[in-house]
Design a protein around this motif. Sequence first.
Motif, PDB file in Angstrom:
ATOM      1  N   PHE A 127      -1.719   2.956 -13.545  1.00  0.00           N
ATOM      2  CA  PHE A 127      -2.907   2.884 -12.690  1.00  0.00           C
ATOM      3  C   PHE A 127      -2.539   2.397 -11.291  1.00  0.00           C
ATOM      4  O   PHE A 127      -3.037   2.935 -10.284  1.00  0.00           O
ATOM      5  N   LEU A 128      -1.658   1.378 -11.201  1.00  0.00           N
ATOM      6  CA  LEU A 128      -1.240   0.871  -9.895  1.00  0.00           C
ATOM      7  C   LEU A 128      -0.542   1.958  -9.085  1.00  0.00           C
ATOM      8  O   LEU A 128      -0.780   2.101  -7.874  1.00  0.00           O
ATOM      9  N   GLU A 129       0.310   2.734  -9.732  1.00  0.00           N
ATOM     10  CA  GLU A 129       1.036   3.789  -9.016  1.00  0.00           C
ATOM     11  C   GLU A 129       0.074   4.875  -8.536  1.00  0.00           C
ATOM     12  O   GLU A 129       0.183   5.352  -7.402  1.00  0.00           O
ATOM     13  N   ARG A 130      -0.875   5.245  -9.411  1.00  0.00           N
ATOM     14  CA  ARG A 130      -1.852   6.278  -9.005  1.00  0.00           C
ATOM     15  C   ARG A 130      -2.729   5.788  -7.859  1.00  0.00           C
ATOM     16  O   ARG A 130      -3.142   6.571  -7.001  1.00  0.00           O
ATOM     17  N   SER A 131      -2.968   4.458  -7.824  1.00  0.00           N
ATOM     18  CA  SER A 131      -3.837   3.886  -6.785  1.00  0.00           C
ATOM     19  C   SER A 131      -3.086   3.628  -5.485  1.00  0.00           C
ATOM     20  O   SER A 131      -3.691   3.194  -4.498  1.00  0.00           O
ATOM     21  N   GLY A 132      -1.764   3.851  -5.477  1.00  0.00           N
ATOM     22  CA  GLY A 132      -0.993   3.691  -4.250  1.00  0.00           C
ATOM     23  C   GLY A 132      -0.622   2.263  -3.919  1.00  0.00           C
ATOM     24  O   GLY A 132      -0.248   1.959  -2.779  1.00  0.00           O
ATOM     25  N   VAL A 133      -0.712   1.344  -4.911  1.00  0.00           N
ATOM     26  CA  VAL A 133      -0.347  -0.054  -4.653  1.00  0.00           C
ATOM     27  C   VAL A 133       0.745  -0.513  -5.614  1.00  0.00           C
ATOM     28  O   VAL A 133       0.864  -1.712  -5.902  1.00  0.00           O
ATOM     29  N   GLY A 134       1.540   0.425  -6.086  1.00  0.00           N
ATOM     30  CA  GLY A 134       2.622   0.109  -7.006  1.00  0.00           C
ATOM     31  C   GLY A 134       3.958  -0.018  -6.296  1.00  0.00           C
ATOM     32  O   GLY A 134       4.039  -0.469  -5.142  1.00  0.00           O
ATOM     33  N   PHE A 135       5.008   0.439  -6.978  1.00  0.00           N
ATOM     34  CA  PHE A 135       6.362   0.275  -6.449  1.00  0.00           C
ATOM     35  C   PHE A 135       6.579   1.066  -5.165  1.00  0.00           C
ATOM     36  O   PHE A 135       7.315   0.639  -4.276  1.00  0.00           O
ATOM     37  N   GLY A 136       5.904   2.209  -5.050  1.00  0.00           N
ATOM     38  CA  GLY A 136       6.045   3.013  -3.836  1.00  0.00           C
ATOM     39  C   GLY A 136       5.579   2.258  -2.604  1.00  0.00           C
ATOM     40  O   GLY A 136       6.206   2.331  -1.537  1.00  0.00           O
ATOM     41  N   ARG A 137       4.488   1.506  -2.738  1.00  0.00           N
ATOM     42  CA  ARG A 137       3.992   0.724  -1.599  1.00  0.00           C
ATOM     43  C   ARG A 137       4.951  -0.437  -1.290  1.00  0.00           C
ATOM     44  O   ARG A 137       5.135  -0.804  -0.125  1.00  0.00           O
ATOM     45  N   GLU A 138       5.577  -0.983  -2.313  1.00  0.00           N
ATOM     46  CA  GLU A 138       6.544  -2.057  -2.088  1.00  0.00           C
ATOM     47  C   GLU A 138       7.748  -1.535  -1.294  1.00  0.00           C
ATOM     48  O   GLU A 138       8.261  -2.211  -0.391  1.00  0.00           O
ATOM     49  N   LEU A 139       8.188  -0.313  -1.608  1.00  0.00           N
ATOM     50  CA  LEU A 139       9.285   0.279  -0.838  1.00  0.00           C
ATOM     51  C   LEU A 139       8.852   0.568   0.599  1.00  0.00           C
ATOM     52  O   LEU A 139       9.658   0.450   1.537  1.00  0.00           O
ATOM     53  N   GLU A 140       7.576   0.923   0.766  1.00  0.00           N
ATOM     54  CA  GLU A 140       7.042   1.132   2.125  1.00  0.00           C
ATOM     55  C   GLU A 140       7.091  -0.184   2.909  1.00  0.00           C
ATOM     56  O   GLU A 140       7.436  -0.214   4.092  1.00  0.00           O
ATOM     57  N   LEU A 141       6.750  -1.299   2.240  1.00  0.00           N
ATOM     58  CA  LEU A 141       6.818  -2.617   2.870  1.00  0.00           C
ATOM     59  C   LEU A 141       8.250  -2.925   3.325  1.00  0.00           C
ATOM     60  O   LEU A 141       8.469  -3.392   4.450  1.00  0.00           O
ATOM     61  N   LEU A 142       9.215  -2.638   2.476  1.00  0.00           N
ATOM     62  CA  LEU A 142      10.615  -2.893   2.832  1.00  0.00           C
ATOM     63  C   LEU A 142      11.069  -1.990   3.974  1.00  0.00           C
ATOM     64  O   LEU A 142      11.877  -2.401   4.813  1.00  0.00           O
ATOM     65  N   GLN A 143      10.554  -0.767   4.019  1.00  0.00           N
ATOM     66  CA  GLN A 143      10.903   0.143   5.112  1.00  0.00           C
ATOM     67  C   GLN A 143      10.374  -0.395   6.449  1.00  0.00           C
ATOM     68  O   GLN A 143      11.084  -0.392   7.464  1.00  0.00           O
ATOM     69  N   VAL A 144       9.162  -0.923   6.441  1.00  0.00           N
ATOM     70  CA  VAL A 144       8.599  -1.518   7.656  1.00  0.00           C
ATOM     71  C   VAL A 144       9.438  -2.723   8.080  1.00  0.00           C
ATOM     72  O   VAL A 144       9.684  -2.949   9.277  1.00  0.00           O
ATOM     73  N   ALA A 145       9.877  -3.502   7.115  1.00  0.00           N
ATOM     74  CA  ALA A 145      10.710  -4.669   7.409  1.00  0.00           C
ATOM     75  C   ALA A 145      12.026  -4.250   8.058  1.00  0.00           C
ATOM     76  O   ALA A 145      12.497  -4.890   9.008  1.00  0.00           O
ATOM     77  N   ARG A 146      12.636  -3.173   7.540  1.00  0.00           N
ATOM     78  CA  ARG A 146      13.894  -2.691   8.133  1.00  0.00           C
ATOM     79  C   ARG A 146      13.680  -2.247   9.567  1.00  0.00           C
ATOM     80  O   ARG A 146      14.505  -2.503  10.453  1.00  0.00           O
ATOM     81  N   GLU A 147      12.573  -1.569   9.827  1.00  0.00           N
ATOM     82  CA  GLU A 147      12.277  -1.110  11.187  1.00  0.00           C
ATOM     83  C   GLU A 147      12.085  -2.295  12.137  1.00  0.00           C
ATOM     84  O   GLU A 147      12.389  -2.205  13.324  1.00  0.00           O
ATOM     85  N   ARG A 148      11.616  -3.426  11.581  1.00  0.00           N
ATOM     86  CA  ARG A 148      11.420  -4.639  12.390  1.00  0.00           C
ATOM     87  C   ARG A 148      12.725  -5.410  12.587  1.00  0.00           C
ATOM     88  O   ARG A 148      12.802  -6.356  13.362  1.00  0.00           O
ATOM     89  N   GLY A 149      13.783  -4.988  11.914  1.00  0.00           N
ATOM     90  CA  GLY A 149      15.076  -5.645  12.059  1.00  0.00           C
ATOM     91  C   GLY A 149      15.359  -6.704  11.019  1.00  0.00           C
ATOM     92  O   GLY A 149      16.278  -7.517  11.182  1.00  0.00           O
ATOM     93  N   LEU A 150      14.581  -6.734   9.930  1.00  0.00           N
ATOM     94  CA  LEU A 150      14.785  -7.716   8.874  1.00  0.00           C
ATOM     95  C   LEU A 150      15.647  -7.132   7.760  1.00  0.00           C
ATOM     96  O   LEU A 150      15.650  -5.916   7.523  1.00  0.00           O
ATOM     97  N   SER A 151      16.356  -7.999   7.069  1.00  0.00           N
ATOM     98  CA  SER A 151      17.111  -7.581   5.898  1.00  0.00           C
ATOM     99  C   SER A 151      16.138  -7.375   4.737  1.00  0.00           C
ATOM    100  O   SER A 151      15.069  -7.987   4.700  1.00  0.00           O
ATOM    101  N   THR A 152      16.515  -6.529   3.771  1.00  0.00           N
ATOM    102  CA  THR A 152      15.589  -6.218   2.682  1.00  0.00           C
ATOM    103  C   THR A 152      16.262  -6.417   1.328  1.00  0.00           C
ATOM    104  O   THR A 152      17.415  -6.060   1.130  1.00  0.00           O
ATOM    105  N   LEU A 153      15.494  -6.965   0.395  1.00  0.00           N
ATOM    106  CA  LEU A 153      15.949  -7.194  -0.973  1.00  0.00           C
ATOM    107  C   LEU A 153      14.915  -6.586  -1.901  1.00  0.00           C
ATOM    108  O   LEU A 153      13.742  -6.990  -1.882  1.00  0.00           O
ATOM    109  N   ALA A 154      15.335  -5.620  -2.715  1.00  0.00           N
ATOM    110  CA  ALA A 154      14.397  -4.902  -3.578  1.00  0.00           C
ATOM    111  C   ALA A 154      14.518  -5.379  -5.017  1.00  0.00           C
ATOM    112  O   ALA A 154      15.573  -5.278  -5.636  1.00  0.00           O
ATOM    113  N   TYR A 155      13.420  -5.926  -5.549  1.00  0.00           N
ATOM    114  CA  TYR A 155      13.353  -6.233  -6.981  1.00  0.00           C
ATOM    115  C   TYR A 155      13.160  -4.924  -7.735  1.00  0.00           C
ATOM    116  O   TYR A 155      12.243  -4.155  -7.435  1.00  0.00           O
TER     117      TYR A 155
END
Length: 593
Positions: A127-155
Amino acid sequence: MGPDLSGSQREQPRFMVGAAIGTGMAAQSATRGGADFLIALSAGRMRCIGEPSVAAMLPLRDSNEFVLSFARSEILPRATVPVYFGAASFDPRLDLRELVERIARAGFAGIANFPTSILIDGQYRAFLERSGVGFGRELELLQVARERGLSTLAYTHTAEEAAEAARQGADIVNIDLGWNVGGVLGAVSHLRVEDAGLMANAIAQQVRAVSRKTRCLVEGGPIVSPRQLEELCQIARVDGYIGGSTIDRVPSESAIEVVTAAFKAIGTLRQKADGLETRYNPRRFPRPLWGHSQAAETARALFNRLTTTDYPVVIAGEAGTGRREIARALHRFGPRQARDMVSLSCANQGAERLKLDLFGCMAGMHPSAVKHRLGWLEIVHSSSLLLDDADEMPPEVQRALLDAVEAGSFWRHGSETPSPLNVRFLAIAHQDLRHLPADRVDPRFAEWLGCFTIVLPPLRERSEDLPSLIDESLRTIGLRRQSEPKSLDPAAFRALAAHHWPGNLRELDSVLEQAVLACSGGVILEQHLPPLGAEIVASARNFSSEKEWILHGLKRNRFRRSQTADFLGISRKTLYNKMRTYGLQSASGPEGE
């Protein structure tokens, strides 16, 4: 990008350790212990208020505001290493760029996706994945962080999640093995360390197939102690470890419980103070038995049961582990302490010479016996005889000594009357006598002398005992020099902890003696330590078979054949031939090694 924690530019990157914590005190302690980076997590704070880590997955409060509140005031001001922010992205109303900007301005070096959907399964995860707030959104968050110049750690938890995170450029992929077991609030898991190692290795291989720059770390599951991490690393080729509960909750639970119980005992059991002091005072135990490792506790418990008895005891272990010190303590606390213990070397002596030394000889019954010659069994009457290198005693002498023990008497060579045997036998050996082949040690002799065997592990296998052993050695050196004992700087301790210690406790004492001499102040720094030499080749003599020796070398070097050959001191071709002989050729190292 943020700080370079990936180590991708290194030919052989160092093993990284991260601490997922929730307080300033934990941040300071983990940093002093050598943590390479910190992760400020809501789960870390929940553990500190008495809740399990899984409580961080519940919608109790705004997770991001919660982490910002304690991390900015407690962790960032005290951190001397990069700090990652554990960010939640479940809220569909959350502006990811605005959140990342706040985190960056606060001074965090990177972002990790936690709380995370990877710890959820079944229909709710779908349900979380279908609603767009699952792991895909977490990877989107990390992508934004990389663009801001931050290091990223993915659980991540599965190979697919880890590979996708690496594909999208995560600097570090954390292979989460599930909630940690252990302690009062630990989860229940049937995952064994061996299975966890195989799973982590398979996931790490998939990540490296996608990105050679991404570092693979592990966390959670059955890994509760450094020993279990070492076992996992013998199976899995990973780049580091992240500790959460294992760094703050489990040690704190144990330490607080033990200390509180000790204070309680003082108040309520004062009438038993003498007995408690005898039982718990570490000064009662010789230093080789100090420490908290399972091996030390087992050896200490057996030593405690044997001190007031008259049983024969074997102390088995490598040279330098403190075997003679244990033997002297057994005699000192035993019923024969009124007389001095005598030591007899059994190595490099022929059977005839050793028999004369033990049993004695009448005058003229041997070319070397001009007068009556007393044997050690007679001289040591009512005391203890230490058989040094008992595993080197010729089998003929073993049988003769056992016959005397069973009869309760012995004959001098050439004598017509027996002498009473009243000796306690102690022995030191390289291995448990009962595990040696019959052509070296008579099985009856091994069962009699080795019925009670205290096994002392090498120092390299009890790294958790190093702090107490170092402290006691420095205290002893201070007493001998009539000065205040020196302390050890964290960097100096890490250098000692990384050493292989082929010379065991004897080498540790020598290193600390030299360091104390080189240090003019009260704190020993890393530059005060003498050069710690390369590891000594593992001797086949310390193993019951050559196959066991080869397998030990392979496991220690994570089945990398070139490194194993160097470690064992043999050529790579010789190693291949021996692996083929013993059916070990299927043990393949990474990347065809």
